[in-house]
Design a protein around this motif. Structure first.
Motif, PDB file in Angstrom:
ATOM      1  N   LEU A 102     -35.369 -33.097   2.958  1.00 16.87           N
ATOM      2  CA  LEU A 102     -35.990 -33.193   4.276  1.00 16.87           C
ATOM      3  C   LEU A 102     -35.156 -34.061   5.196  1.00 16.87           C
ATOM      4  O   LEU A 102     -34.548 -35.041   4.749  1.00 16.87           O
ATOM      5  CB  LEU A 102     -37.392 -33.814   4.171  1.00 16.87           C
ATOM      6  CG  LEU A 102     -38.377 -33.267   3.134  1.00 16.87           C
ATOM      7  CD1 LEU A 102     -39.645 -34.112   3.154  1.00 16.87           C
ATOM      8  CD2 LEU A 102     -38.683 -31.816   3.412  1.00 16.87           C
ATOM      9  N   GLU A 103     -35.151 -33.737   6.463  1.00 18.51           N
ATOM     10  CA  GLU A 103     -34.552 -34.603   7.470  1.00 18.51           C
ATOM     11  C   GLU A 103     -35.659 -35.510   8.004  1.00 18.51           C
ATOM     12  O   GLU A 103     -36.149 -35.341   9.125  1.00 18.51           O
ATOM     13  CB  GLU A 103     -33.906 -33.778   8.577  1.00 18.51           C
ATOM     14  CG  GLU A 103     -32.697 -32.983   8.100  1.00 18.51           C
ATOM     15  CD  GLU A 103     -32.047 -32.171   9.206  1.00 18.51           C
ATOM     16  OE1 GLU A 103     -32.627 -32.091  10.318  1.00 18.51           O
ATOM     17  OE2 GLU A 103     -30.964 -31.603   8.978  1.00 18.51           O
ATOM     18  N   ALA A 104     -36.063 -36.458   7.189  1.00 18.21           N
ATOM     19  CA  ALA A 104     -37.197 -37.323   7.527  1.00 18.21           C
ATOM     20  C   ALA A 104     -37.224 -38.504   6.583  1.00 18.21           C
ATOM     21  O   ALA A 104     -36.634 -38.477   5.506  1.00 18.21           O
ATOM     22  CB  ALA A 104     -38.510 -36.542   7.441  1.00 18.21           C
ATOM     23  N   ASP A 105     -37.938 -39.547   7.009  1.00 19.86           N
ATOM     24  CA  ASP A 105     -38.097 -40.765   6.220  1.00 19.86           C
ATOM     25  C   ASP A 105     -39.526 -40.822   5.690  1.00 19.86           C
ATOM     26  O   ASP A 105     -40.487 -40.731   6.462  1.00 19.86           O
ATOM     27  CB  ASP A 105     -37.813 -41.990   7.098  1.00 19.86           C
ATOM     28  CG  ASP A 105     -37.683 -43.287   6.293  1.00 19.86           C
ATOM     29  OD1 ASP A 105     -38.323 -43.396   5.231  1.00 19.86           O
ATOM     30  OD2 ASP A 105     -36.938 -44.176   6.734  1.00 19.86           O
ATOM     31  N   GLN A 146     -45.634 -39.265   5.348  1.00 18.83           N
ATOM     32  CA  GLN A 146     -46.533 -39.653   4.261  1.00 18.83           C
ATOM     33  C   GLN A 146     -47.727 -38.704   4.171  1.00 18.83           C
ATOM     34  O   GLN A 146     -48.127 -38.282   3.082  1.00 18.83           O
ATOM     35  CB  GLN A 146     -47.014 -41.086   4.464  1.00 18.83           C
ATOM     36  CG  GLN A 146     -45.934 -42.140   4.265  1.00 18.83           C
ATOM     37  CD  GLN A 146     -46.447 -43.547   4.520  1.00 18.83           C
ATOM     38  OE1 GLN A 146     -47.620 -43.757   4.820  1.00 18.83           O
ATOM     39  NE2 GLN A 146     -45.566 -44.530   4.389  1.00 18.83           N
ATOM     40  N   ALA A 147     -48.267 -38.336   5.336  1.00 17.36           N
ATOM     41  CA  ALA A 147     -49.396 -37.402   5.361  1.00 17.36           C
ATOM     42  C   ALA A 147     -48.975 -36.031   4.838  1.00 17.36           C
ATOM     43  O   ALA A 147     -49.736 -35.374   4.110  1.00 17.36           O
ATOM     44  CB  ALA A 147     -49.938 -37.283   6.785  1.00 17.36           C
ATOM     45  N   ALA A 148     -47.750 -35.625   5.189  1.00 14.42           N
ATOM     46  CA  ALA A 148     -47.238 -34.336   4.712  1.00 14.42           C
ATOM     47  C   ALA A 148     -47.082 -34.351   3.193  1.00 14.42           C
ATOM     48  O   ALA A 148     -47.422 -33.369   2.516  1.00 14.42           O
ATOM     49  CB  ALA A 148     -45.905 -34.024   5.388  1.00 14.42           C
ATOM     50  N   LEU A 149     -46.587 -35.459   2.647  1.00 19.78           N
ATOM     51  CA  LEU A 149     -46.386 -35.549   1.204  1.00 19.78           C
ATOM     52  C   LEU A 149     -47.718 -35.578   0.457  1.00 19.78           C
ATOM     53  O   LEU A 149     -47.836 -35.026  -0.645  1.00 19.78           O
ATOM     54  CB  LEU A 149     -45.553 -36.786   0.871  1.00 19.78           C
ATOM     55  CG  LEU A 149     -44.113 -36.779   1.403  1.00 19.78           C
ATOM     56  CD1 LEU A 149     -43.414 -38.094   1.075  1.00 19.78           C
ATOM     57  CD2 LEU A 149     -43.323 -35.604   0.840  1.00 19.78           C
ATOM     58  N   ASN A 201     -51.007 -29.146  -2.853  1.00 19.22           N
ATOM     59  CA  ASN A 201     -50.625 -27.733  -2.857  1.00 19.22           C
ATOM     60  C   ASN A 201     -49.515 -27.413  -3.849  1.00 19.22           C
ATOM     61  O   ASN A 201     -48.893 -26.356  -3.771  1.00 19.22           O
ATOM     62  CB  ASN A 201     -50.188 -27.296  -1.451  1.00 19.22           C
ATOM     63  CG  ASN A 201     -51.353 -27.178  -0.492  1.00 19.22           C
ATOM     64  OD1 ASN A 201     -52.049 -26.167  -0.473  1.00 19.22           O
ATOM     65  ND2 ASN A 201     -51.578 -28.213   0.299  1.00 19.22           N
ATOM     66  N   THR A 202     -49.270 -28.326  -4.775  1.00 10.45           N
ATOM     67  CA  THR A 202     -48.253 -28.101  -5.800  1.00 10.45           C
ATOM     68  C   THR A 202     -48.828 -28.435  -7.170  1.00 10.45           C
ATOM     69  O   THR A 202     -49.847 -29.130  -7.277  1.00 10.45           O
ATOM     70  CB  THR A 202     -46.999 -28.969  -5.551  1.00 10.45           C
ATOM     71  OG1 THR A 202     -47.384 -30.349  -5.451  1.00 10.45           O
ATOM     72  CG2 THR A 202     -46.285 -28.546  -4.280  1.00 10.45           C
ATOM     73  N   GLU A 203     -48.175 -27.941  -8.200  1.00 16.30           N
ATOM     74  CA  GLU A 203     -48.589 -28.256  -9.565  1.00 16.30           C
ATOM     75  C   GLU A 203     -48.097 -29.636  -9.976  1.00 16.30           C
ATOM     76  O   GLU A 203     -48.854 -30.481 -10.451  1.00 16.30           O
ATOM     77  CB  GLU A 203     -48.051 -27.189 -10.516  1.00 16.30           C
ATOM     78  CG  GLU A 203     -48.405 -27.411 -11.979  1.00 16.30           C
ATOM     79  CD  GLU A 203     -47.717 -26.423 -12.895  1.00 16.30           C
ATOM     80  OE1 GLU A 203     -48.329 -26.043 -13.914  1.00 16.30           O
ATOM     81  OE2 GLU A 203     -46.571 -26.035 -12.598  1.00 16.30           O
ATOM     82  N   PRO A 262     -46.729 -24.930   0.402  1.00 20.02           N
ATOM     83  CA  PRO A 262     -45.970 -26.184   0.496  1.00 20.02           C
ATOM     84  C   PRO A 262     -45.002 -26.208   1.671  1.00 20.02           C
ATOM     85  O   PRO A 262     -44.849 -27.250   2.338  1.00 20.02           O
ATOM     86  CB  PRO A 262     -45.214 -26.234  -0.836  1.00 20.02           C
ATOM     87  CG  PRO A 262     -46.035 -25.431  -1.767  1.00 20.02           C
ATOM     88  CD  PRO A 262     -46.595 -24.323  -0.931  1.00 20.02           C
ATOM     89  N   LEU A 263     -44.339 -25.094   1.932  1.00 19.37           N
ATOM     90  CA  LEU A 263     -43.383 -25.060   3.039  1.00 19.37           C
ATOM     91  C   LEU A 263     -44.102 -25.160   4.379  1.00 19.37           C
ATOM     92  O   LEU A 263     -43.576 -25.755   5.332  1.00 19.37           O
ATOM     93  CB  LEU A 263     -42.550 -23.778   2.964  1.00 19.37           C
ATOM     94  CG  LEU A 263     -41.710 -23.592   1.694  1.00 19.37           C
ATOM     95  CD1 LEU A 263     -40.875 -22.316   1.790  1.00 19.37           C
ATOM     96  CD2 LEU A 263     -40.814 -24.797   1.459  1.00 19.37           C
ATOM     97  N   GLN A 264     -45.290 -24.593   4.447  1.00 24.59           N
ATOM     98  CA  GLN A 264     -46.052 -24.649   5.690  1.00 24.59           C
ATOM     99  C   GLN A 264     -46.477 -26.073   6.022  1.00 24.59           C
ATOM    100  O   GLN A 264     -46.630 -26.433   7.197  1.00 24.59           O
ATOM    101  CB  GLN A 264     -47.291 -23.748   5.581  1.00 24.59           C
ATOM    102  CG  GLN A 264     -47.928 -23.395   6.916  1.00 24.59           C
ATOM    103  CD  GLN A 264     -47.015 -22.557   7.780  1.00 24.59           C
ATOM    104  OE1 GLN A 264     -46.422 -21.593   7.296  1.00 24.59           O
ATOM    105  NE2 GLN A 264     -46.897 -22.912   9.048  1.00 24.59           N
ATOM    106  N   VAL A 265     -46.630 -26.903   4.991  1.00 27.35           N
ATOM    107  CA  VAL A 265     -46.985 -28.311   5.210  1.00 27.35           C
ATOM    108  C   VAL A 265     -45.969 -28.975   6.130  1.00 27.35           C
ATOM    109  O   VAL A 265     -46.333 -29.729   7.052  1.00 27.35           O
ATOM    110  CB  VAL A 265     -47.058 -29.048   3.854  1.00 27.35           C
ATOM    111  CG1 VAL A 265     -47.128 -30.563   4.067  1.00 27.35           C
ATOM    112  CG2 VAL A 265     -48.248 -28.566   3.042  1.00 27.35           C
TER     113      VAL A 265
END
Length: 299
Positions: free
Chosen positions: A244-247, A254-257, A263-265, A212-215
């Motif tokens: 996060l420092e992001a919107d 959005q792609a990261a989320l 990659n999360t439960e 998740p952090l690598q995302v």
């Protein structure tokens, strides 16, 4: 219909001041006259929003000295439906209130656990033998004074003024730059902003947290905070709160989320929001006096 804002009460808490500052800003911006609704605990404050009893809640989430307010994080995860609308940073000044003439007669000090911790050094120096007793809020601590010179309470200058209680010492917080970050939350979608908060659990496998952090690292998204909290399901089982420092409205975010969800439960996104400047509101006593209150929520 007036907008209702829940906060930790009774009147005189720092949460109330944060709610007042936000209500004043809202009144200036929209012309609405919000109604403040004090609740006996942070958890009840948040649940009041989740259950639709009030429109919004103002709750402390992090202090610059003592770190996260865990009951806020735990309840937010438990509810899972609330969205952050804004953040507000409030300077905190603690005072020792008492009917005592000197600190030498004080044997017990009452206050909220966060306030006691933020004044720990001062208490160890000037009241090393005093018994420290936690209360639901800094204002609740005042009910234990009752003209007793052996008792003190850590509270605010505003509370001392409201309840006409002498200030024995101030400031007593260990660090002068003592600030608390508050969140304004509601069931409405977050408005967007340069901060995004979320939380997730991971599968119990090697490297489960790295993915998740690598995302975010792969996309150059900076994490301003990461903190673990027990899931309360079993010993050693944790969930992770991330700022996060992001919107989240940004396509790259959005792609990261979306990748994070794979990659999360469990993933809960509490929204993107901006930070209100608190300095212009400080000391606006006229604004404080004009705020309306609802009936008591104390049983």
């Amino acid at each position: 219909m007036a907008l209702s804002i829940a906060h930790l009460g009774p009147s005189g808490t720092n949460a109330e001041v944060a709610a007042i500052l936000y209500a004043n800003w809202l009144a200036q911006k929209t012309g609405q006259e919000p109604v403040l609704c004090p609740y006996p605990s942070i958890a009840q404050t948040l649940k009041a929003v989740g259950q639709g009893q009030v429109n919004q809640a103002v709750v402390p989430v992090e202090n610059s000295v003592e770190g996260s307010v865990t009951i806020t994080l735990d309840t937010l995860w438990q509810l899972g439906t609330l969205q952050i609308q804004w953040a507000l940073v409030l300077p905190i000044v603690h005072a020792l209130l008492s009917e005592a003439k000197t600190t030498e007669t004080i044997r017990m000090v009452y206050s909220h656990p966060q306030a006691l911790a933020q004044c720990q050094g001062w208490l160890e120096t000037f009241l090393p033998t005093a018994q420290l007793i936690p209360t639901p809020s800094t204002t609740d601590a005042l009910q234990h004074l009752e003209d007793n010179p052996t008792v003190g309470a850590i509270s605010s200058h505003r509370a001392a003024q409201i309840y006409n209680i002498p200030i024995l010492a101030s400031p007593i917080n260990d660090y002068p730059d003592n600030c608390t970050r508050f969140w304004i939350l509601s069931l409405q979608p977050s408005p967007g902003g340069h901060c995004t908060s979320l939380a997730f659990t991971v599968h119990d496998t090697p490297g489960a947290l790295v993915k998740p952090l690598q995302v975010f690292a792969n996309r150059g998204i900076n994490l301003s905070k990461i903190e673990s909290r027990p899931t309360k399901r079993s010993l050693g089982d944790y969930l992770f709160f991330v700022d996060l420092e992001a919107d989240a409205r940004n396509p790259a975010v959005q792609a990261a989320l979306e990748e994070l969800a794979r990659n999360t439960e469990t993933l809960k996104i509490f929204g993107s929001y901006g930070v209100l400047p608190s300095q212009p509101f400080l000391g606006e006593e006229r604004g404080i006096a004009s705020v309306r209150y609802s009936g008591s929520h104390y049983g």
